[in-house]
Design a protein around this motif. Structure first.
Motif, PDB file in Angstrom:
ATOM      1  N   TRP A  80     -22.447  -4.889  77.633  1.00 11.17           N
ATOM      2  CA  TRP A  80     -21.389  -5.635  78.332  1.00 11.17           C
ATOM      3  C   TRP A  80     -20.028  -5.367  77.713  1.00 11.17           C
ATOM      4  CZ3 TRP A  80     -24.595 -10.819  78.397  1.00 11.17           C
ATOM      5  CH2 TRP A  80     -25.693 -10.653  79.268  1.00 11.17           C
ATOM      6  N   TYR A 292     -27.678 -16.480  77.148  1.00 12.03           N
ATOM      7  CA  TYR A 292     -28.631 -15.588  77.813  1.00 12.03           C
ATOM      8  C   TYR A 292     -29.277 -14.651  76.785  1.00 12.03           C
ATOM      9  CZ  TYR A 292     -30.874 -12.332  80.914  1.00 12.03           C
ATOM     10  OH  TYR A 292     -31.834 -11.571  81.526  1.00 12.03           O
ATOM     11  N   VAL A 323     -36.296 -11.230  82.920  1.00 10.11           N
ATOM     12  CA  VAL A 323     -36.031 -12.593  82.439  1.00 10.11           C
ATOM     13  C   VAL A 323     -35.111 -13.287  83.436  1.00 10.11           C
ATOM     14  CG1 VAL A 323     -35.080 -13.987  80.571  1.00 10.11           C
ATOM     15  CG2 VAL A 323     -36.231 -11.830  80.043  1.00 10.11           C
ATOM     16  N   ILE A 324     -35.510 -14.469  83.870  1.00  4.22           N
ATOM     17  CA  ILE A 324     -34.663 -15.263  84.772  1.00  4.22           C
ATOM     18  C   ILE A 324     -34.257 -16.533  84.030  1.00  4.22           C
ATOM     19  CG2 ILE A 324     -34.598 -16.565  86.935  1.00  4.22           C
ATOM     20  CD1 ILE A 324     -36.567 -14.507  88.096  1.00  4.22           C
ATOM     21  N   ALA A 325     -32.974 -16.624  83.721  1.00  4.76           N
ATOM     22  CA  ALA A 325     -32.431 -17.780  82.985  1.00  4.76           C
ATOM     23  C   ALA A 325     -31.291 -18.366  83.811  1.00  4.76           C
ATOM     24  CB  ALA A 325     -31.945 -17.340  81.606  1.00  4.76           C
ATOM     25  N   PRO A 327     -28.104 -19.841  85.196  1.00  7.45           N
ATOM     26  CA  PRO A 327     -26.841 -20.199  84.534  1.00  7.45           C
ATOM     27  C   PRO A 327     -26.593 -21.704  84.589  1.00  7.45           C
ATOM     28  CG  PRO A 327     -26.527 -18.382  86.076  1.00  7.45           C
ATOM     29  CD  PRO A 327     -27.909 -18.904  86.309  1.00  7.45           C
ATOM     30  N   ASN A 332     -29.226 -20.904  79.391  1.00  2.92           N
ATOM     31  CA  ASN A 332     -28.152 -19.957  79.733  1.00  2.92           C
ATOM     32  C   ASN A 332     -26.842 -20.720  79.825  1.00  2.92           C
ATOM     33  OD1 ASN A 332     -26.568 -17.829  80.549  1.00  2.92           O
ATOM     34  ND2 ASN A 332     -27.787 -17.308  82.358  1.00  2.92           N
TER      35      ASN A 332
ATOM     36  N   VAL B  17     -16.866 -15.598  82.225  1.00  5.56           N
ATOM     37  CA  VAL B  17     -17.543 -14.424  82.762  1.00  5.56           C
ATOM     38  C   VAL B  17     -18.395 -14.827  83.972  1.00  5.56           C
ATOM     39  CG1 VAL B  17     -17.560 -13.132  80.608  1.00  5.56           C
ATOM     40  CG2 VAL B  17     -19.386 -14.769  81.086  1.00  5.56           C
ATOM     41  N   PRO B  19     -21.924 -14.825  85.980  1.00  5.05           N
ATOM     42  CA  PRO B  19     -23.363 -14.588  85.815  1.00  5.05           C
ATOM     43  C   PRO B  19     -24.013 -14.103  87.119  1.00  5.05           C
ATOM     44  CG  PRO B  19     -22.969 -16.922  86.109  1.00  5.05           C
ATOM     45  CD  PRO B  19     -21.636 -16.250  86.257  1.00  5.05           C
ATOM     46  N   CYS B  20     -25.096 -13.367  86.976  1.00  5.05           N
ATOM     47  CA  CYS B  20     -25.864 -12.874  88.115  1.00  5.05           C
ATOM     48  C   CYS B  20     -26.615 -14.057  88.754  1.00  5.05           C
ATOM     49  CB  CYS B  20     -26.842 -11.813  87.639  1.00  5.05           C
ATOM     50  SG  CYS B  20     -28.057 -11.304  88.852  1.00  5.05           S
ATOM     51  N   CYS B  23     -30.821 -13.255  87.743  1.00  7.56           N
ATOM     52  CA  CYS B  23     -31.351 -13.322  86.375  1.00  7.56           C
ATOM     53  C   CYS B  23     -30.478 -14.152  85.444  1.00  7.56           C
ATOM     54  CB  CYS B  23     -31.537 -11.913  85.804  1.00  7.56           C
ATOM     55  SG  CYS B  23     -29.990 -11.047  85.499  1.00  7.56           S
ATOM     56  N   GLY B  24     -29.202 -14.302  85.763  1.00  7.87           N
ATOM     57  CA  GLY B  24     -28.315 -15.080  84.913  1.00  7.87           C
ATOM     58  C   GLY B  24     -27.529 -14.255  83.913  1.00  7.87           C
ATOM     59  N   GLN B  25     -27.774 -12.936  83.877  1.00  2.00           N
ATOM     60  CA  GLN B  25     -27.023 -12.080  82.951  1.00  2.00           C
ATOM     61  C   GLN B  25     -25.549 -12.017  83.351  1.00  2.00           C
ATOM     62  OE1 GLN B  25     -28.294  -8.157  81.789  1.00  2.00           O
ATOM     63  NE2 GLN B  25     -30.380  -8.572  82.434  1.00  2.00           N
ATOM     64  N   VAL B  26     -24.713 -11.634  82.382  1.00  2.00           N
ATOM     65  CA  VAL B  26     -23.298 -11.416  82.667  1.00  2.00           C
ATOM     66  C   VAL B  26     -23.141 -10.179  83.550  1.00  2.00           C
ATOM     67  CG1 VAL B  26     -21.115 -10.694  81.638  1.00  2.00           C
ATOM     68  CG2 VAL B  26     -22.470 -12.495  80.570  1.00  2.00           C
ATOM     69  N   ALA B  28     -20.419  -7.545  84.209  1.00  2.00           N
ATOM     70  CA  ALA B  28     -19.214  -7.248  83.441  1.00  2.00           C
ATOM     71  C   ALA B  28     -18.051  -6.713  84.284  1.00  2.00           C
ATOM     72  CB  ALA B  28     -19.544  -6.277  82.320  1.00  2.00           C
TER      73      ALA B  28
END
Lengths: 602, 67
Positions: A80, A292, A323-325, A327, A332, B17, B19-20, B23-26, B28
């Motif tokens: 990132w 996350y 992985v599903i976290a 937000p 997360n 930022v 999030p998706c 999945c919750g990822q950033v 970017a």
């Protein structure tokens, strides 16, 4: 000179092994550089850092035996960061620094430094070091504000910025950081140790590139990742398809005295895994929220615990795992929620939950719950002998859960940490705290056919002339939140932090002595010379029926003071021995050794 | 896949930022924007859209059905 290979054929496994081991060894050498040059005990004793290599496509290609939480988070931090800054913004000799928990970081004290590696003028990859700086400002000494309600109270938050450009320090950035930390000289030494480790890694990687050439090394990296992926898929395929659920709770968030609910659903679908944390509580006010990176790291950590240990640890091994976290939940955290305790308290529980879920179909590969708290103890003040300000972040090892085939480890840092306990000698040399006791806690390991590991007790007395500000962030201190056992195994013992003021005869809880809201999470309590702090770490859960434990193993446990004679009789069913009825030779030895040990303690 | 890539433009004062939605990822620099049942969703990329459709939607539906 570079090695010639046939471009059409897969690479020789021997060559791949050499390349993989070279990557691992570069990371290990980075670690040695860190321990020898860092200023703070958290690095040169505690080993709370991790060193990692990445290719140009931002795949993690090498790591070593460091902190699993940081290793996993680094996958996201580096990708990132480079995506955000743009890969073309990196020049030779640059070092980017960041600690933003919302951008992949595990929690705000962990500072990542990232350096590009160029070869013949072309970018080949990146080297990175993630390290937990012991003091980064914020409301609490030691930067672990157990009652923080937003990130601004947790310390100085740094988005990705260049700390070094073309091997020249960007002093404006350094000065900004120094002005916001309580122990800037340590920060200077520790950050330079991190940056120095990157230079070592770059040198070694360039030597490897000299030997094999960039094309071959890139190809070897890709084949190693594909190999790891195939191996991990084969391991997952061996787990019966299905959906497995597990729940756990944390006792409070440090701000609101209510339990926090965690929930996971693990789906095994052929050769892939989906780990879904939907159903976990919304993010809480206090700092036990996980980022996350922490949650994903806990998942990977757990999966590595139940699969073959020799799978090369690179990005390929992670590909089959989703992985599903969600937000905005405890797993997360979103801006500006606090998260400093998520990495130390929540991560080990999340990892144990994935292990617990898979335990339904892999009973012989999983362990009962570990202590799952770092027993974070922070303190700072002015040293009476030197007149200098000091601050320290201390974490304590506890008991690990027993497995079907072995007892749990005693006094071992949580499984996401892989850090070391700080020796008493170092503690007393660096800080005005006298260790009055450091021992294993009898009966703290969960009873079982295999016994849980034992927690420890550390009693620290504030030295003459000193005045210290302390903070703490623990979990598992309440009887209903003990580390769980498996297959009729008993629970591990609780954690605790108590205080005895100078002149008093009994230890009390911090709410009793100081009126703190939580017994396990509080910030900035002032203690003076003669005051004592008692810090207990929890034990691990047991595995199997304790009455099936090998009888001689129970007797040895009693002899060594790990299990009390009462527990041996009442829980392990050793009713005819150790004080009652005829004794055999081992029992005589057990009682003899035990009474000698008690004598020494007095 | 029916989505489109959209850049994420951050001003210097943007410290939050993205999030998706799966999945919750950033996410970017660019996000994969998709219309799912009339609602706009933002993902890391097509893989997350696929995971969303194949796992998340059925899982949530099953949860709703079972109460």
């Amino acid at each position: 000179m570079t090695t010639a290979v046939d471009a059409q054929q897969p690479l020789d496994p021997v060559l791949l092994t050499i390349v993989n081991n070279s990557f691992v060894n570069i990371c290990r050498e980075m670690g040695v550089t860190m321990t020898r040059t860092a200023f703070s005990p958290i690095f040169n004793e505690g080993l709370d850092f991790s060193c990692v290599l990445f290719d140009r496509e931002l795949n993690m290609i090498g790591q070593a035996e460091f902190c699993p939480a940081q290793l996993a988070a680094s996958i996201f931090i580096v990708r990132w960061t480079v995506e955000e800054l743009g890969i073309d913004s990196f020049e030779p000799g640059d070092v980017v620094l960041h600690n933003d928990p919302y951008r992949g970081g595990a929690h705000i004290p962990e500072h990542s430094v990232i350096r590009p590696v160029f070869y013949d003028g072309e970018l080949w990859g990146f080297v990175a070091n993630v390290g937990h700086l012991a003091e980064i400002g914020g409301k609490a000494v030691g930067s672990f504000a157990a009652d923080a309600t937003e990130v601004f109270q947790e310390g100085l938050r740094i988005p990705p910025v260049k700390l070094v450009k073309g091997d020249q320090n960007v002093m404006d950035v350094w000065r900004l950081i120094m002005a916001n930390h309580r122990t800037p000289r340590n920060t200077w030494g520790d950050l330079n140790a991190q940056v120095g480790s990157l230079r070592v890694a770059e040198k070694r990687l360039v030597e490897l590139l000299d030997r094999y050439g960039p094309e071959l090394l890139t190809r070897a990296s890709k084949e190693l990742m594909d190999y790891s992926e195939r191996w991990m898929r084969a391991e997952i395929s061996a787990i019966p398809d299905g959906t497995y659920e597990f729940s756990d709770r944390m006792e409070d968030d440090g701000v609101v005295r209510e339990p926090v609910n965690l929930k996971v659903r693990v789906t095994v679908d052929g050769d892939r895994l989906i780990v879904d944390w939907t159903g976990t509580d919304r993010q809480v006010r206090g700092p036990i929220n996980a980022t996350y990176g922490v949650t994903a790291g806990a998942v990977y950590n757990a999966i590595f615990h139940v699969t073959e240990s020799n799978i090369p640890k690179n990005s390929g091994a992670y590909r089959p795992i989703d992985v599903i976290a969600p937000p905005g939940t405890v797993v997360n955290v979103q801006y500006p929620g606090p998260s400093v305790g998520g990495n130390t308290e929540t991560h080990p529980k999340l990892a144990d939950m994935v292990i617990g879920a898979l335990g339904q179909v892999l009973p012989d590969k999983v362990a009962a719950a570990e202590g799952a708290t770092c027993c974070n103890f922070l303190f700072g003040g002015t040293h009476p002998k030197t007149g200098e300000y000091f601050a320290n972040y201390h974490l304590e090892g506890g008991g690990w859960g027993a497995k079907s085939y072995d007892d749990g480890n005693d006094a071992t840092i949580v499984k996401n940490g892989n850090c070391r306990n700080t020796p008493v000698e170092v503690f007393e040399t660096r800080f005005p705290l006298i260790t009055a006791e450091y021992s294993l806690i009898e009966d703290s390991g969960g009873a079982g056919r295999m016994r849980g590991g034992l927690g420890t007790r550390r009693v620290m007395r504030i030295a003459e002339g000193a005045e210290i500000t302390v903070s703490a962030l623990l979990d598992r201190t309440q009887p209903e939140f003990k580390p769980w056992g498996l297959e009729q195994g008993g629970s591990g013992g609780n954690a605790a932090i108590l205080v005895k003021r100078a002149g008093e005869s009994e230890f009390r809880t911090f709410p009793e002595a100081f009126g703190t809201a939580s017994a396990s999470k509080f910030t900035n309590i002032r203690l003076v010379a003669g005051d004592e702090v008692l810090l207990d770490s929890p034990g691990g859960g047991g595995y199997g029926d304790p009455r099936e434990r090998d009888r001689d193993a129970v007797r040895r446990d009693v002899a060594e003071g790990l299990v009390s004679p009462q527990a041996a009789r009442e829980i392990y069913g050793l009713a005819d021995s150790l004080g009652q009825g005829p004794r055999n030779r081992l029992e005589e030895l057990a009682l003899g050794a035990r009474s000698s040990r008690m004598e020494v303690q007095r | 896949m029916s989505g489109r890539w959209e850049p994420i433009v951050m001003q210097v004062w943007d410290t939050v930022v993205t999030p998706c939605d799966c999945c919750g990822q950033v996410v970017a620099r660019r996000q994969w924007v998709v219309d799912v049942d009339g609602e706009e969703r933002r993902f890391c990329g097509p893989d997350c859209e696929q995971l969303y459709r194949s796992y998340v939607v059925p899982a949530r539906a099953a949860e709703t059905a079972t109460g």
